[in-house]
Design a protein around this motif. Structure first.
Motif, PDB file in Angstrom:
ATOM      1  N   GLY A  43       2.522  -8.165   9.618  1.00 17.85           N
ATOM      2  CA  GLY A  43       2.970  -6.931   8.722  1.00 17.85           C
ATOM      3  C   GLY A  43       2.630  -5.697   9.690  1.00 17.85           C
ATOM      4  N   ALA A  44       3.768  -5.243   8.327  1.00 17.69           N
ATOM      5  CA  ALA A  44       3.790  -3.366   8.963  1.00 17.69           C
ATOM      6  C   ALA A  44       2.316  -2.935   8.626  1.00 17.69           C
ATOM      7  CB  ALA A  44       4.756  -3.355   7.855  1.00 17.69           C
ATOM      8  N   MET A  45       1.480  -3.650   7.688  1.00 24.36           N
ATOM      9  CA  MET A  45       0.645  -2.495   7.157  1.00 24.36           C
ATOM     10  C   MET A  45      -0.834  -2.088   8.250  1.00 24.36           C
ATOM     11  SD  MET A  45       0.513  -1.872   3.783  1.00 24.36           S
ATOM     12  CE  MET A  45      -0.601  -2.039   2.684  1.00 24.36           C
ATOM     13  N   THR A  46      -0.817  -1.051   8.638  1.00 22.72           N
ATOM     14  CA  THR A  46      -2.164  -0.904   9.016  1.00 22.72           C
ATOM     15  C   THR A  46      -3.607  -1.083   9.292  1.00 22.72           C
ATOM     16  OG1 THR A  46      -1.709   1.692   8.805  1.00 22.72           O
ATOM     17  CG2 THR A  46      -0.397   0.872  10.101  1.00 22.72           C
ATOM     18  N   ALA A  47      -4.229  -1.027   9.541  1.00 20.94           N
ATOM     19  CA  ALA A  47      -5.273  -0.346   9.312  1.00 20.94           C
ATOM     20  C   ALA A  47      -5.910   0.148   8.119  1.00 20.94           C
ATOM     21  CB  ALA A  47      -6.583  -0.905  10.370  1.00 20.94           C
ATOM     22  N   GLU A  48      -4.871   1.187   8.639  1.00 19.17           N
ATOM     23  CA  GLU A  48      -5.549   2.436   7.720  1.00 19.17           C
ATOM     24  C   GLU A  48      -4.976   2.627   6.286  1.00 19.17           C
ATOM     25  OE1 GLU A  48      -4.707   2.843  11.182  1.00 19.17           O
ATOM     26  OE2 GLU A  48      -6.407   3.510  11.726  1.00 19.17           O
ATOM     27  N   ASP A  49      -3.714   1.198   6.747  1.00 19.19           N
ATOM     28  CA  ASP A  49      -2.905   1.616   5.331  1.00 19.19           C
ATOM     29  C   ASP A  49      -4.657   0.673   4.197  1.00 19.19           C
ATOM     30  OD1 ASP A  49      -0.816   2.668   5.697  1.00 19.19           O
ATOM     31  OD2 ASP A  49       0.500   0.860   6.483  1.00 19.19           O
ATOM     32  N   TRP A  50      -4.619  -0.771   5.391  1.00 17.59           N
ATOM     33  CA  TRP A  50      -5.751  -1.801   4.084  1.00 17.59           C
ATOM     34  C   TRP A  50      -7.122  -0.463   3.343  1.00 17.59           C
ATOM     35  CZ3 TRP A  50      -2.939  -4.789   2.137  1.00 17.59           C
ATOM     36  CH2 TRP A  50      -2.370  -5.240   2.567  1.00 17.59           C
ATOM     37  N   HIS A  51      -7.294  -0.002   4.356  1.00 15.94           N
ATOM     38  CA  HIS A  51      -8.459   1.192   3.821  1.00 15.94           C
ATOM     39  C   HIS A  51      -8.440   1.252   2.786  1.00 15.94           C
ATOM     40  CE1 HIS A  51     -11.932  -0.369   7.435  1.00 15.94           C
ATOM     41  NE2 HIS A  51     -10.326   0.008   8.028  1.00 15.94           N
ATOM     42  N   ARG A  52      -6.574   2.605   3.265  1.00 17.49           N
ATOM     43  CA  ARG A  52      -6.760   3.546   1.862  1.00 17.49           C
ATOM     44  C   ARG A  52      -6.456   2.411   0.674  1.00 17.49           C
ATOM     45  NH1 ARG A  52      -2.004   4.228  -0.033  1.00 17.49           N
ATOM     46  NH2 ARG A  52      -0.643   3.269   1.591  1.00 17.49           N
ATOM     47  N   ILE A 215      -0.891  -7.337  -2.341  1.00 17.37           N
ATOM     48  CA  ILE A 215      -0.115  -6.083  -1.553  1.00 17.37           C
ATOM     49  C   ILE A 215      -0.201  -7.968  -1.069  1.00 17.37           C
ATOM     50  CG2 ILE A 215      -0.377  -4.479  -0.238  1.00 17.37           C
ATOM     51  CD1 ILE A 215      -1.213  -4.103  -3.380  1.00 17.37           C
ATOM     52  N   LEU A 216       1.629  -7.354   0.054  1.00 13.60           N
ATOM     53  CA  LEU A 216       1.949  -7.744   0.465  1.00 13.60           C
ATOM     54  C   LEU A 216       1.492  -7.616   2.386  1.00 13.60           C
ATOM     55  CD1 LEU A 216       4.949  -9.737  -1.230  1.00 13.60           C
ATOM     56  CD2 LEU A 216       2.737 -10.430  -1.014  1.00 13.60           C
ATOM     57  N   PRO A 217       1.945  -8.383   3.109  1.00 16.78           N
ATOM     58  CA  PRO A 217       1.831  -7.414   4.729  1.00 16.78           C
ATOM     59  C   PRO A 217       2.611  -7.330   4.876  1.00 16.78           C
ATOM     60  CG  PRO A 217       1.693  -9.741   4.824  1.00 16.78           C
ATOM     61  CD  PRO A 217       2.013  -9.829   3.271  1.00 16.78           C
ATOM     62  N   ASP A 218       4.569  -6.501   4.024  1.00 15.61           N
ATOM     63  CA  ASP A 218       4.724  -5.211   4.144  1.00 15.61           C
ATOM     64  C   ASP A 218       4.404  -3.787   3.278  1.00 15.61           C
ATOM     65  OD1 ASP A 218       6.379  -6.419   1.755  1.00 15.61           O
ATOM     66  OD2 ASP A 218       7.905  -7.144   2.687  1.00 15.61           O
ATOM     67  N   LEU A 230       9.125 -11.683  -6.981  1.00 14.08           N
ATOM     68  CA  LEU A 230       8.575 -10.147  -7.903  1.00 14.08           C
ATOM     69  C   LEU A 230       8.276  -9.318  -7.436  1.00 14.08           C
ATOM     70  CD1 LEU A 230       7.710 -12.787 -10.727  1.00 14.08           C
ATOM     71  CD2 LEU A 230      10.511 -11.885 -10.285  1.00 14.08           C
ATOM     72  N   ALA A 231       8.363  -9.048  -6.163  1.00 11.55           N
ATOM     73  CA  ALA A 231       7.725  -8.438  -5.941  1.00 11.55           C
ATOM     74  C   ALA A 231       8.483  -6.886  -6.013  1.00 11.55           C
ATOM     75  CB  ALA A 231       7.352  -8.188  -3.814  1.00 11.55           C
ATOM     76  N   ALA A 232       7.565  -5.310  -6.142  1.00 12.46           N
ATOM     77  CA  ALA A 232       8.123  -4.535  -6.373  1.00 12.46           C
ATOM     78  C   ALA A 232       7.365  -3.411  -6.215  1.00 12.46           C
ATOM     79  CB  ALA A 232       8.389  -4.105  -7.956  1.00 12.46           C
ATOM     80  N   GLU A 237       4.296   4.032   1.122  1.00  8.65           N
ATOM     81  CA  GLU A 237       5.748   5.049   0.632  1.00  8.65           C
ATOM     82  C   GLU A 237       4.731   5.497  -1.007  1.00  8.65           C
ATOM     83  OE1 GLU A 237       9.537   2.982  -0.105  1.00  8.65           O
ATOM     84  OE2 GLU A 237       9.810   2.784   2.235  1.00  8.65           O
ATOM     85  N   MET A 238       4.158   5.081  -1.568  1.00 11.68           N
ATOM     86  CA  MET A 238       3.410   5.960  -2.961  1.00 11.68           C
ATOM     87  C   MET A 238       2.577   5.028  -3.297  1.00 11.68           C
ATOM     88  SD  MET A 238       6.261   3.748  -5.088  1.00 11.68           S
ATOM     89  CE  MET A 238       5.790   4.356  -6.714  1.00 11.68           C
ATOM     90  N   SER A 239       1.693   5.597  -3.880  1.00 19.62           N
ATOM     91  CA  SER A 239       0.486   5.209  -4.052  1.00 19.62           C
ATOM     92  C   SER A 239       0.628   4.298  -5.261  1.00 19.62           C
ATOM     93  CB  SER A 239      -0.523   6.123  -4.998  1.00 19.62           C
ATOM     94  OG  SER A 239       0.077   6.212  -6.076  1.00 19.62           O
ATOM     95  N   LEU A 240      -0.740   3.224  -4.702  1.00 21.51           N
ATOM     96  CA  LEU A 240      -0.573   1.649  -5.456  1.00 21.51           C
ATOM     97  C   LEU A 240      -0.496   2.015  -7.442  1.00 21.51           C
ATOM     98  CD1 LEU A 240      -1.559  -1.157  -5.951  1.00 21.51           C
ATOM     99  CD2 LEU A 240      -4.093  -0.652  -6.093  1.00 21.51           C
ATOM    100  N   ALA A 241      -1.262   3.070  -7.939  1.00 23.48           N
ATOM    101  CA  ALA A 241      -0.944   3.511  -9.058  1.00 23.48           C
ATOM    102  C   ALA A 241      -0.033   3.977  -9.413  1.00 23.48           C
ATOM    103  CB  ALA A 241      -2.230   4.834  -9.246  1.00 23.48           C
TER     104      ALA A 241
END
Length: 286
Positions: A43-52, A215-218, A230-232, A237-241
């Motif tokens: 997917g598009a998520m990097t390791a850094e994205d997942w750590h964040r 959180i999906l792989p993209d 139903l993903a939104a 691009e923005m924080s989870l909060a």
């Protein structure tokens, strides 16, 4: 007619599922809600994205993160991500097919802060292998389950019942005889199990987005891993909060039929948290 969602607009995010890959050794031609398989990527998520995301989950009060896929152990950063989650104080759940378990992953599974879940389909090898789409998967997964018991791994098993005479109850009895907590759940009409039809919120348990998200792989955020349609929002691009506070997320929550039953329901859909050993109380609403 517009139906108002009367549930609280902001519930604590207690459980966050991280679908870190779509790659899997199995194809599960009539079951996989994620359409995972051997040719899919991470997917598009990097390791850094997942750590964040893990750090953001802690800030939002999350107590447990789940690593899922696909097969999460195939992600090259799987061990590092689990270790990071444990380091920041989270409980960890790993949903693995247990087809192949590396030595370093057994060490992770043995950690008392880690729970492992898997699926098992039949006490008959040919029936199990037909559901997973891979010959030999029954023997490999059963051997790993036996090894997990020997190592004292905190393991739960779900038997996903497709009907048509599947030996689901026999499979549950086999797991219980091995000393494994097992439950039977009904296959949900999502992903490959939908048979090409559009998925319906009636396939969900009714408590999706109630203190949990996936959180999906993209990078998209879903009410749960099964409710991916139903993903939104996008956490790249923005924080989870910010996603969870957005009108789009509130609309996704409102699309899930509210469950009226007060029966206990675990946060992770499958395997269902059922202390009595039956099928649990979180089957599809429809």
């Amino acid at each position: 007619m517009t139906v108002l969602d009367e549930r609280p607009s902001a519930t604590p995010l207690d459980f966050l599922s991280l679908e870190i890959t779509s790659r899997c050794q199995l194809t599960c031609p009539s079951q996989c809600y994620a359409n995972a398989g051997p040719t899919r990527d991470h997917g598009a998520m990097t390791a850094e994205d997942w750590h964040r995301l893990i750090d953001e989950a802690v800030a939002l009060g999350t107590s447990t993160v789940q690593f899922i896929g696909g097969e999460p152990t195939l992600h090259p950063q799987f061990a590092a991500l689990v270790e990071h989650a444990l380091r920041v104080g989270l409980n960890v759940r790993v949903h693995s097919n247990l087809y192949k378990v590396r030595a370093e992953h057994w060490k992770i599974f043995e950690d008392p802060r880690v729970r492992v879940a898997t699926t098992y389909h039949s006490d008959v090898a040919a029936e199990h292998d037909a559901i997973t789409g891979r010959e030999g998967s029954h023997a490999a997964t059963r051997a790993s389950i036996t090894e997990a018991v020997r190592r004292g791994v905190n393991l739960r098993v779900a038997i996903i019942d497709h009907g048509n005479g599947q030996r689901a109850e026999e499979a549950r009895a086999e797991m219980m005889s091995l000393g494994v907590t097992a439950s039977v759940d009904t296959v949900r009409a999502v992903g490959r199990a939908a048979g090409g039809l559009l998925p319906s919120p009636s396939s969900l348990c009714g408590r999706c987005a109630d203190g949990k998200a996936a959180i999906l792989p993209d990078g998209r955020v879903a009410p749960c891993e099964i409710g991916r349609f139903l993903a939104a929002g996008d956490v790249r691009e923005m924080s989870l909060a910010s996603v969870l506070a957005s009108p789009e997320w509130q609309q996704a929550r409102a699309s899930v039929p509210a469950r009226t039953s007060a029966d206990p329901c675990g946060p992770d859909c499958a395997p269902s948290d059922d202390s009595s050993g039956g099928g649990g109380s979180c089957g599809p609403m429809g």
